[in-house]
Enzyme design. Structure first.
Site, PDB file in Angstrom:
ATOM      1  N   PHE A 298       0.861  -1.188   0.000  1.00  0.00           N
ATOM      2  CA  PHE A 298       0.000   0.000   0.000  1.00  0.00           C
ATOM      3  C   PHE A 298       0.893   1.232   0.000  1.00  0.00           C
ATOM      4  O   PHE A 298       1.833   1.321   0.799  1.00  0.00           O
ATOM      5  CB  PHE A 298      -0.878  -0.031   1.249  1.00  0.00           C
ATOM      6  CG  PHE A 298      -1.790   1.154   1.425  1.00  0.00           C
ATOM      7  CD1 PHE A 298      -3.075   1.141   0.915  1.00  0.00           C
ATOM      8  CD2 PHE A 298      -1.359   2.280   2.126  1.00  0.00           C
ATOM      9  CE1 PHE A 298      -3.920   2.219   1.093  1.00  0.00           C
ATOM     10  CE2 PHE A 298      -2.196   3.364   2.304  1.00  0.00           C
ATOM     11  CZ  PHE A 298      -3.486   3.339   1.789  1.00  0.00           C
ATOM     12  N   ALA A 299       0.647   2.175  -0.916  1.00  0.00           N
ATOM     13  CA  ALA A 299       1.482   3.381  -0.987  1.00  0.00           C
ATOM     14  C   ALA A 299       0.634   4.569  -1.414  1.00  0.00           C
ATOM     15  O   ALA A 299      -0.063   4.513  -2.435  1.00  0.00           O
ATOM     16  CB  ALA A 299       2.636   3.172  -1.966  1.00  0.00           C
TER      17      ALA A 299
ATOM     18  N   PHE B 296       5.091   8.239  -0.486  1.00  0.00           N
ATOM     19  CA  PHE B 296       5.582   6.868  -0.424  1.00  0.00           C
ATOM     20  C   PHE B 296       5.596   6.213  -1.807  1.00  0.00           C
ATOM     21  O   PHE B 296       6.392   5.313  -2.058  1.00  0.00           O
ATOM     22  CB  PHE B 296       4.730   6.039   0.541  1.00  0.00           C
ATOM     23  CG  PHE B 296       4.997   6.349   1.984  1.00  0.00           C
ATOM     24  CD1 PHE B 296       5.951   5.631   2.693  1.00  0.00           C
ATOM     25  CD2 PHE B 296       4.323   7.367   2.630  1.00  0.00           C
ATOM     26  CE1 PHE B 296       6.211   5.914   4.021  1.00  0.00           C
ATOM     27  CE2 PHE B 296       4.581   7.665   3.959  1.00  0.00           C
ATOM     28  CZ  PHE B 296       5.526   6.941   4.658  1.00  0.00           C
TER      29      PHE B 296
ATOM     30  N   GLU C  83      -0.212  -1.838  15.289  1.00  0.00           N
ATOM     31  CA  GLU C  83       0.724  -2.837  15.786  1.00  0.00           C
ATOM     32  C   GLU C  83       0.277  -3.419  17.124  1.00  0.00           C
ATOM     33  O   GLU C  83       0.493  -4.608  17.399  1.00  0.00           O
ATOM     34  CB  GLU C  83       2.126  -2.226  15.905  1.00  0.00           C
ATOM     35  CG  GLU C  83       3.223  -3.256  16.049  1.00  0.00           C
ATOM     36  CD  GLU C  83       4.585  -2.684  15.700  1.00  0.00           C
ATOM     37  OE1 GLU C  83       5.034  -2.841  14.553  1.00  0.00           O
ATOM     38  OE2 GLU C  83       5.201  -2.059  16.595  1.00  0.00           O
TER      39      GLU C  83
END
Length: 301
Positions: A83-84, A88, A264
């Protein structure tokens, strides 16, 4: 006469069944056993097996020749999702794809699933044989979401729409990484978690788990196995979809309680409750800014 004909038909049908059974028996790939390819005694300097008997993959512990013999006969396809958005795309995406084309699952069919905010910004890439490139655009109205939330929501949608029909295994990786050496079939499994390159070498009691009891991501003090890195997850498409579903429900729960836990933290809670079947050592996600410890023999990413 009629009874003889019925008997002949029955014999013919049974013979056909035997032929079909023999065909599938001869063409079926025998399931590989952990002991066939994994030798934890080769690395006594590191943790190679978890308390729930899952292998921790370090250089020297696996026999890739045996694994290749097994997976090539299965004719598998592996998906790699990335995913960018924004900068990015320009800064990281081309190098990520080029390095993955060179090192990721060499010799196997690979589908790159690239999710971006603008298709016209995609780099012009020529991939090697057995490689397929599929690009998808996220809706502009969704870009206000937390990027991890948007990334996982988008990936979950694509798993449901088509990935689960196209890939036997799937990895989702952060785009700001570069493959350095072969990332092969030793990493494949039903549910694959990446050990954190920093926290692996620290005391468990210091892990930065979410500790607030009101959060869906909470792991109470005194509990926890490892600290997992969110840069890489892998497994079957269905297992990754299960993880995404729990993560999205956790976000909804936390939002209703005015909490904001990280992706996370939710990932670590998921793997605490749903033990991964395979763990990748920090060799598979090393940070070049860190001094290389003697345990890291062969950096993969």
């Amino acid at each position: 006469m009629r009874s003889n004909r019925k008997m002949l038909l029955l014999v013919s049908f049974l013979f056909s069944l035997l032929l079909v059974e023999r065909y599938f028996r001869n063409h079926q790939v025998k399931e590989i056993q952990l002991s066939d390819w994994f030798n934890p005694s080769k690395r006594p300097d590191v943790v190679t097996t978890t308390d729930w008997h899952a292998p921790v993959i370090w250089e020297g512990t696996f026999n890739r020749r045996v694994l290749n013999n097994y997976y090539q006969r299965r004719n598998i396809t592996v998906g790699l999702a990335v995913f960018a958005v924004g900068r990015f795309v320009d800064e990281y995406l081309e190098l990520f794809i080029r390095s993955a084309d060179k090192h990721f699952m060499v010799g196997y069919k690979v589908i790159f699933y690239v999710i971006v905010d603008a298709l016209f910004r995609l780099p012009d890439l020529k991939l090697g044989p057995l490689r397929t490139f599929k690009a998808f655009r996220v809706n502009e109205e969704d870009l206000w979401y937390d990027l991890n939330l948007l990334r996982m929501k988008s990936l979950g949608d694509h798993i449901i729409w088509h990935i689960q029909k196209e890939a036997d295994f799937l990895f989702s990786m952060a785009v700001n990484q570069v493959f350095q050496n072969d990332f092969g079939v030793e990493t494949l499994g039903k549910s694959v978690a990446q050990l954190h390159r920093w926290w692996y070498f620290k005391n468990t009691k210091n892990f930065p788990y979410e500790r607030r009891p009101g959060s869906a991501a909470c792991i109470p003090f005194g509990l926890g196995d490892f600290y997992y890195d969110s840069s890489i997850i892998g497994g079957t498409p269905q297992e990754i979809l299960n993880l995404i579903d729990k993560y999205l429900k956790g976000v909804v729960h936390d939002t209703s309680n005015r909490l904001n836990s990280t992706y996370e933290s939710h990932l670590n809670k998921y793997f605490f409750l749903n033990k991964p079947t395979k763990l990748l050592s920090p060799e598979y996600n090393w940070d070049p800014k860190f001094r290389l410890p003697p345990q890291i023999e062969y950096v993969k990413v």
